[in-house]
Design a protein around this motif. Structure first.
Motif, PDB file in Angstrom:
ATOM      1  N   GLY A   1      58.958  -1.389  61.248  1.00  0.00           N
ATOM      2  CA  GLY A   1      57.736  -0.777  60.747  1.00  0.00           C
ATOM      3  C   GLY A   1      57.242  -1.442  59.480  1.00  0.00           C
TER       4      GLY A   1
ATOM      5  N   ASP B   1      58.047   3.779  69.896  1.00  0.00           N
ATOM      6  CA  ASP B   1      58.458   3.069  68.673  1.00  0.00           C
ATOM      7  C   ASP B   1      57.267   2.594  67.848  1.00  0.00           C
TER       8      ASP B   1
ATOM      9  N   THR C   1      63.253   7.433  71.381  1.00  0.00           N
ATOM     10  CA  THR C   1      62.443   7.162  70.193  1.00  0.00           C
ATOM     11  C   THR C   1      63.177   6.194  69.277  1.00  0.00           C
TER      12      THR C   1
ATOM     13  N   GLU D   1      51.917   7.594  57.348  1.00  0.00           N
ATOM     14  CA  GLU D   1      51.532   8.993  57.136  1.00  0.00           C
ATOM     15  C   GLU D   1      51.104   9.224  55.685  1.00  0.00           C
TER      16      GLU D   1
ATOM     17  N   ASP E   1      62.500   5.682  65.359  1.00  0.00           N
ATOM     18  CA  ASP E   1      61.752   6.001  64.153  1.00  0.00           C
ATOM     19  C   ASP E   1      62.079   5.007  63.043  1.00  0.00           C
ATOM     20  N   PRO E   2      61.118   4.738  62.155  1.00  0.00           N
ATOM     21  CA  PRO E   2      61.458   3.992  60.944  1.00  0.00           C
ATOM     22  C   PRO E   2      62.493   4.764  60.131  1.00  0.00           C
TER      23      PRO E   2
ATOM     24  N   PHE F   1      56.192   7.647  57.505  1.00  0.00           N
ATOM     25  CA  PHE F   1      55.636   7.212  58.779  1.00  0.00           C
ATOM     26  C   PHE F   1      55.778   8.334  59.804  1.00  0.00           C
ATOM     27  N   LYS F   2      54.998   8.225  60.852  1.00  0.00           N
ATOM     28  CA  LYS F   2      55.180   9.107  62.004  1.00  0.00           C
ATOM     29  C   LYS F   2      54.983   8.282  63.262  1.00  0.00           C
ATOM     30  N   LEU F   3      55.677   8.688  64.316  1.00  0.00           N
ATOM     31  CA  LEU F   3      55.545   7.982  65.588  1.00  0.00           C
ATOM     32  C   LEU F   3      54.304   8.465  66.321  1.00  0.00           C
TER      33      LEU F   3
ATOM     34  N   ALA G   1      54.970   3.137  65.033  1.00  0.00           N
ATOM     35  CA  ALA G   1      54.900   3.958  63.828  1.00  0.00           C
ATOM     36  C   ALA G   1      53.574   3.738  63.106  1.00  0.00           C
ATOM     37  N   THR G   2      52.998   4.807  62.623  1.00  0.00           N
ATOM     38  CA  THR G   2      51.804   4.723  61.796  1.00  0.00           C
ATOM     39  C   THR G   2      52.114   5.313  60.424  1.00  0.00           C
TER      40      THR G   2
END
Length: 603
Positions: free
Chosen positions: A231, A407, A278, A412, A280-281, A362-364, A409-410
């Motif tokens: 990420g 996977d 999933t 947040e 996640d970062p 971050f959020k997925l 991630a944006t």
């Protein structure tokens, strides 16, 4: 030849090399005094701490290429062993960096019940310097190996540590003697063990971190899974290097040695594989998240605890061989890239850009891509024991599923980093953390009145139960403010034109997921210490209303429009108390200042 142009040729060569090395390894099993405890017992057992220290001492005594350092003391009085392995005998941080070679820091036994990394690492060191099987791999890199990180947990030794682990017969416990999880402690650094690790990291500044574990969570065919940060918390150039090095070369080579390799498996629904996995970062409490803050690729190694212990140890061993083989093929490539990213981080901190946003959380997204999951057939049954459904795996029936992998991630939450932070001398625990992470700082010689940006908090909510020995701040609202604050002599100025600036940001920005505020190090700012008695405030409020028509209008508006305020005698009187010079102007105010204008930096 260009780096990408050699990828196909390198992959073919790697597979051939893997077959040759595997044959050599099978023909040259270690014998006698240099066998590890695992090897000597056909991987039924692992060694105890005293045996590990003795083995490390023998390696250092037998080879001039190995130095053993026994560092710090755990709560129960054990030192943490660190083996430095260098063909150039470059054992000090200065000498190691001067070689120009990549430095690889390998953690084992951060969770001492998950111990393959220790036995694999000892065997790898032995084959680098004693048997000579892999001596050439030291041409490209220096190894800094911590065989037992969680030294006290390692000695909470017994057969009942991980409930469904397939060997060894006995191992250590997941946490430290203080019941803290080291792989949740990288940023808050509460444990003496972690402070030793941070000191090792800061002195040697490795170019790559490898953190070895076992995993459970689900059953599947893979004996080796891995995690890598992809990420925005890791520089895109390092993400690209990981993709070429690990996914393009190292992991295929490990698979060529007979292992089944996959990204780390976390099911979205523990009872329904079809819903996907999933990635996640990582937050900076974890090794992978912390490594990203330090601009270092960090490989999370998770061998599957349901596979036999020999499979897990040999998978970790073969992975180390292939990592060092890759670094030998491309000498100093990673180090050069890491140095460039460090320089960019320093340059970023020399000017304040209100439009640049550094990501904190971050959020997925709900976007996924297909993933070929090598699992087993499963059945879902109603359990008379639990009263719930029970997912049963059928390990004799392998099956490949196409499932979604989430996977993407944006960002947040993000923040525009300042030029520097100012930390009042009174925040002794915060200052200790800054020093533990080796952050460059300077101390104010005398009192300084500075114009800073900071935050005012409201509506704080704490978790109901402790986590890692602390009650975390669960939620809060914050409002950016500017004010003048006089910082006493001894206060710290932490500039962000430094290599580890991202660590400072995550420690000191309140919205960082592992900020010191959220870990409870600044809870006292939320405590009101002075109050106004009602009989005093009733009289004072009437006087204020009589002399200030605007205040009277504001009060009457709140009473008419806000029913909760109107119904609370305490809130109504506090309305006036807050507007007197007696109100505590530090209450709910973040005492750490952000300096964004060069002219406001203390001289």
């Amino acid at each position: 030849m260009h780096r990408q142009a050699v990828l196909f040729c390198a992959l073919v060569g790697v597979h051939l090399l893997g077959s040759i090395l595997l044959e050599q390894a099978m023909a040259a099993e270690p014998a006698g005094e240099w066998q590890t405890r695992a090897e000597a017992t056909n991987y039924r057992r692992t060694s105890r701490y005293d045996e590990d220290i003795a083995y490390a001492q023998r390696l250092a005594a037998a080879s001039p290429l190995v130095q053993l350092q026994l560092l710090g003391k755990s709560p129960e009085g054990r030192a943490i062993p660190v083996l430095v392995v260098s063909k150039d005998k470059a054992f000090t941080p200065e000498a190691a960096r001067a070689t120009g070679k990549d430095i690889v820091l390998v953690n084992a036994a951060i969770h001492p019940g998950e111990i393959p990394g220790k036995d694999a690492g000892f065997a790898f060191v032995r084959d680098l310097v004693i048997s000579g099987k892999h001596a050439a791999l030291l041409d490209g890199a220096i190894l800094v190996f911590i065989p037992v990180f969680g030294v006290d947990g390692h000695e909470r030794f017994g057969p009942y540590t991980r409930i469904n682990q397939n060997g060894p017969e006995e191992s250590g416990w997941r946490t430290t003697a203080q019941n803290l999880n080291l792989n949740r402690d990288f940023l808050k650094a509460d444990t003496p063990e972690m402070r030793v690790w941070l000191n090792v990291f800061e002195r040697y500044l490795p170019d790559l971190i490898v953190d070895t574990h076992d995993t459970d969570g689900a059953d599947y065919q893979y004996n080796l899974t891995y995690g890598l940060e992809t990420g925005a918390s890791l520089d895109p150039a390092l993400v690209a290097w990981q993709k070429v090095a690990f996914e393009g070369e190292i992991f295929p080579a490990v698979a060529g040695r007979g292992h089944v390799v996959s990204p780390y498996i976390i099911l979205r629904d523990s009872k329904d594989v079809s819903k996907g996995i999933t990635q996640d970062p990582s937050e900076p409490r974890f090794s992978t998240g912390y490594g990203a803050l330090q601009n270092r690729p960090t490989l999370l190694v998770e061998t599957h605890m349901l596979k036999d212990y020999k499979s897990r140890v040999t998978a970790t061993y073969d992975l180390l061989v292939e990592i060092f083989a890759h670094l030998k093929r491309y000498p100093s490539e990673l180090r050069t890239l890491v140095a460039r990213v460090d320089e960019q981080t320093v340059a970023r901190g020399r000017r304040y850009d209100p439009n640049f946003r550094y990501p904190l959380t971050f959020k997925l997204s709900e976007h996924s891509r297909p993933f070929q999951f090598q699992g087993f057939e499963t059945t879902l049954e109603l359990s008379a024991v639990s009263g719930s459904t029970w997912l049963r795996y059928e390990p004799t029936k392998p099956k490949t599923f196409t499932i979604p992998l989430f996977d993407e991630a944006t960002v947040e939450k993000a923040v525009a980093p300042p030029l520097a932070y100012v930390v009042p001398v009174s925040l002794t625990e915060v200052i200790d953390k800054i020093k533990a992470h080796g952050l460059r700082h300077r101390t104010l010689d005398g009192p300084s009145t500075l114009t800073v940006e900071t935050y005012e908090f409201s509506a704080p909510v704490w978790e109901a139960a402790p986590f890692e020995g602390r009650i975390r701040l669960k939620d809060f609202k914050l409002t950016p403010i500017r004010r003048q604050i006089t910082y006493p002599a001894g206060s710290l100025v932490v500039p962000l034109d430094q290599r580890a600036a991202n660590v400072a940001i995550h420690l000191l920005e309140p919205q960082g997921p592992d900020s010191l505020l959220q870990w409870g190090f600044l809870d006292a700012i939320f405590e009101q210490k002075e109050y106004a008695e009602a009989y005093v405030m009733e009289k004072m409020a009437r006087e204020m209303l009589a002399r200030d028509p605007k205040l009277k209008a504001e009060f009457e508006r709140k009473v008419s429009e806000e029913s909760a305020f109107a119904a609370s005698p305490e809130a109504r009187l506090e309305f006036f108390y807050r507007r007197t010079p007696y109100w505590d102007d530090r209450y709910n105010i973040y005492p750490i200042g952000r300096l964004t204008a060069p002219e406001n930096l203390p001289k």
